[in-house]
Design a protein around this motif. Structure first.
Motif, PDB file in Angstrom:
ATOM      1  N   GLN A 106       2.328  -6.644   7.147  1.00 13.22           N
ATOM      2  CA  GLN A 106       2.868  -5.558   5.681  1.00 13.22           C
ATOM      3  C   GLN A 106       1.172  -5.527   5.006  1.00 13.22           C
ATOM      4  O   GLN A 106       0.234  -6.396   4.998  1.00 13.22           O
ATOM      5  CB  GLN A 106       4.219  -6.164   4.835  1.00 13.22           C
ATOM      6  CG  GLN A 106       3.858  -4.716   4.005  1.00 13.22           C
ATOM      7  CD  GLN A 106       5.550  -5.296   3.142  1.00 13.22           C
ATOM      8  OE1 GLN A 106       6.471  -5.819   3.561  1.00 13.22           O
ATOM      9  NE2 GLN A 106       5.132  -5.603   1.456  1.00 13.22           N
ATOM     10  N   LYS A 107       1.064  -4.363   4.452  1.00 15.15           N
ATOM     11  CA  LYS A 107      -0.226  -4.299   3.936  1.00 15.15           C
ATOM     12  C   LYS A 107      -0.102  -4.575   2.762  1.00 15.15           C
ATOM     13  O   LYS A 107       0.703  -3.958   2.043  1.00 15.15           O
ATOM     14  CB  LYS A 107      -0.908  -2.987   4.352  1.00 15.15           C
ATOM     15  CG  LYS A 107      -2.136  -2.949   5.180  1.00 15.15           C
ATOM     16  CD  LYS A 107      -2.411  -1.737   5.354  1.00 15.15           C
ATOM     17  CE  LYS A 107      -3.605  -1.440   6.812  1.00 15.15           C
ATOM     18  NZ  LYS A 107      -3.496  -0.348   7.276  1.00 15.15           N
ATOM     19  N   SER A 108      -0.400  -5.786   2.236  1.00 21.71           N
ATOM     20  CA  SER A 108      -0.114  -5.866   0.427  1.00 21.71           C
ATOM     21  C   SER A 108      -1.624  -6.532   0.328  1.00 21.71           C
ATOM     22  O   SER A 108      -1.629  -7.795   0.594  1.00 21.71           O
ATOM     23  CB  SER A 108       1.113  -6.572   0.886  1.00 21.71           C
ATOM     24  OG  SER A 108       2.138  -6.083   0.152  1.00 21.71           O
ATOM     25  N   SER A 109      -1.442  -6.334  -1.300  1.00 23.37           N
ATOM     26  CA  SER A 109      -2.909  -7.053  -1.286  1.00 23.37           C
ATOM     27  C   SER A 109      -2.371  -8.105  -2.636  1.00 23.37           C
ATOM     28  O   SER A 109      -1.203  -8.199  -3.402  1.00 23.37           O
ATOM     29  CB  SER A 109      -3.748  -5.965  -2.513  1.00 23.37           C
ATOM     30  OG  SER A 109      -3.353  -5.929  -3.690  1.00 23.37           O
TER      31      SER A 109
ATOM     32  N   ASP B 146       1.159  -1.337   0.306  1.00 26.23           N
ATOM     33  CA  ASP B 146      -0.203   0.339  -0.357  1.00 26.23           C
ATOM     34  C   ASP B 146       0.394   1.671  -0.442  1.00 26.23           C
ATOM     35  O   ASP B 146       0.527   2.763   0.596  1.00 26.23           O
ATOM     36  CB  ASP B 146      -1.366  -0.244   0.782  1.00 26.23           C
ATOM     37  CG  ASP B 146      -0.117   0.336   3.017  1.00 26.23           C
ATOM     38  OD1 ASP B 146       0.486  -0.053   2.552  1.00 26.23           O
ATOM     39  OD2 ASP B 146      -1.055   0.053   3.326  1.00 26.23           O
TER      40      ASP B 146
ATOM     41  N   GLU C 235       0.564 -10.633   6.824  1.00 26.70           N
ATOM     42  CA  GLU C 235      -0.236 -10.395   7.794  1.00 26.70           C
ATOM     43  C   GLU C 235       1.178 -10.806   8.985  1.00 26.70           C
ATOM     44  O   GLU C 235       1.159 -10.398  10.498  1.00 26.70           O
ATOM     45  CB  GLU C 235      -1.660 -11.502   7.940  1.00 26.70           C
ATOM     46  CG  GLU C 235      -2.651 -11.073   7.345  1.00 26.70           C
ATOM     47  CD  GLU C 235      -3.910 -12.479   7.624  1.00 26.70           C
ATOM     48  OE1 GLU C 235      -4.614 -12.428   6.475  1.00 26.70           O
ATOM     49  OE2 GLU C 235      -4.226 -12.674   8.502  1.00 26.70           O
TER      50      GLU C 235
END
Ligand code: HSE
Length: 298
Positions: free
Chosen positions: A279-282, A168, A275
């Motif tokens: 780390q916020k990653s899609s 993000d 998670e």
């Protein structure tokens, strides 16, 4: 009215700095229409800002073609609807440039060939590794010869998946290129030349087991790692989960992993990993786009 659908791309692919690129199944659909006067730019994607004046990239690409062929338009309406995340290393700018140029070429009487468009798109973008697959689709190897771009595109028919791990935060190519050294050793240059050559051949022949070695790079990823949180750790995790090859997509921050289409747990496992490290990653599963840009006159 002209509608152009352009695929997302992933550039560099490890060792192929400024050369290798692949088209992926996310799209920017751009509609261009001549109107009686002025410029109207609309974005159908709610919540994403794009410039709506003459600094709009699609408009600048259209203008470049019109100037080259001597076409004067009274006014333009441009509508963009894009799935491609912006400034994340998935070729969002190239899609705008190719989309704008192809639409402009149709409006101005198809005076340019695809090779001409590739040359001027490369000039505008600065390197050919995103614009070539955005135009031709498939897996592309490109080089510059003077002001011309020479590219070879191959379709990859074997079932493979591409996992785009999109964090993000964003990284501007301009800024990320500043981190690269002016010169490299002969040894590092030879290392990358060999690895990129092996990568090209292994991709084209479907010998994906060789990619884990072929993708290794000494020209850009080690320098860019400073801007990309947990880059090496994420590469290791993706390999643990069965990836054939992992690379920083373009100048990042997206990390791309190529894996077997049968590797159904990859997405879930990588999401759990992100998670676990907070780390916020899609994670998005994509496929190769073997078609490239599609132009439709409506
Ligand atoms: N080859 C380019 C780079 C791609 O690595 O800077 C970025 O769009």
């Amino acid at each position: 009215m002209v509608r152009v659908r352009v695929p997302a791309t992933s550039a560099n692919m490890g060792a192929g700095f400024d050369s290798l690129g692949i088209a992926l199944s996310l799209y920017n659909t751009i509609t261009v229409e001549e109107i009686s006067s002025g410029l109207v730019v609309e974005n159908q994607r709610i919540g994403e800002y794009i410039p709506t004046g003459e600094n709009n990239l699609i408009y600048r690409a259209i203008k470049t073609v019109f100037e080259k062929v001597g076409y004067k338009s009274k006014g333009l309406r441009i509508v963009q609807n894009s799935d491609i995340p912006m400034t994340r290393g998935l070729g969002s700018s190239s899609a705008c440039i190719i989309g704008g140029m192809l639409a402009a070429n149709v409006i101005s009487g198809r005076q340019l060939s695809y090779n001409d468009i590739l040359d001027i798109a490369t000039k505008m973008e600065g390197h050919p590794d995103n614009v070539a697959p955005a135009l031709y689709g498939g897996f592309c190897t490109s080089v510059m010869s003077g002001s011309h771009t020479v590219t070879k595109s191959v379709k990859i028919e074997k079932p493979i998946s591409f996992m785009a791990m999109v964090p993000d935060f964003f990284v501007l190519t301009r800024k990320s290129r500043v981190s690269l050294p002016e010169t490299v050793t002969h040894k590092d240059a030879a290392y990358n030349a060999g690895h990129a050559a092996l990568f090209s051949l292994a991709m084209a022949t479907g010998d994906f087991e060789k990619l884990k070695i072929a993708v290794k790079d000494k020209l850009h990823q080690p320098y860019r790692a400073a801007y990309i949180d947990n880059m090496e750790q994420t590469f290791d995790e993706a390999y643990k989960n069965g990836a054939y090859a992992v690379w920083l997509s373009g100048s990042g921050p997206t990390i791309l992993a190529m894996c077997s289409a049968q590797n159904e747990d990859f997405e879930y496992n990588m999401s759990r990993y992100f998670e676990s490290i907070g780390q916020k990653s899609s994670c998005r599963r994509l496929t190769i786009d073997n078609v490239g840009a599609i132009v439709q006159v409506i």
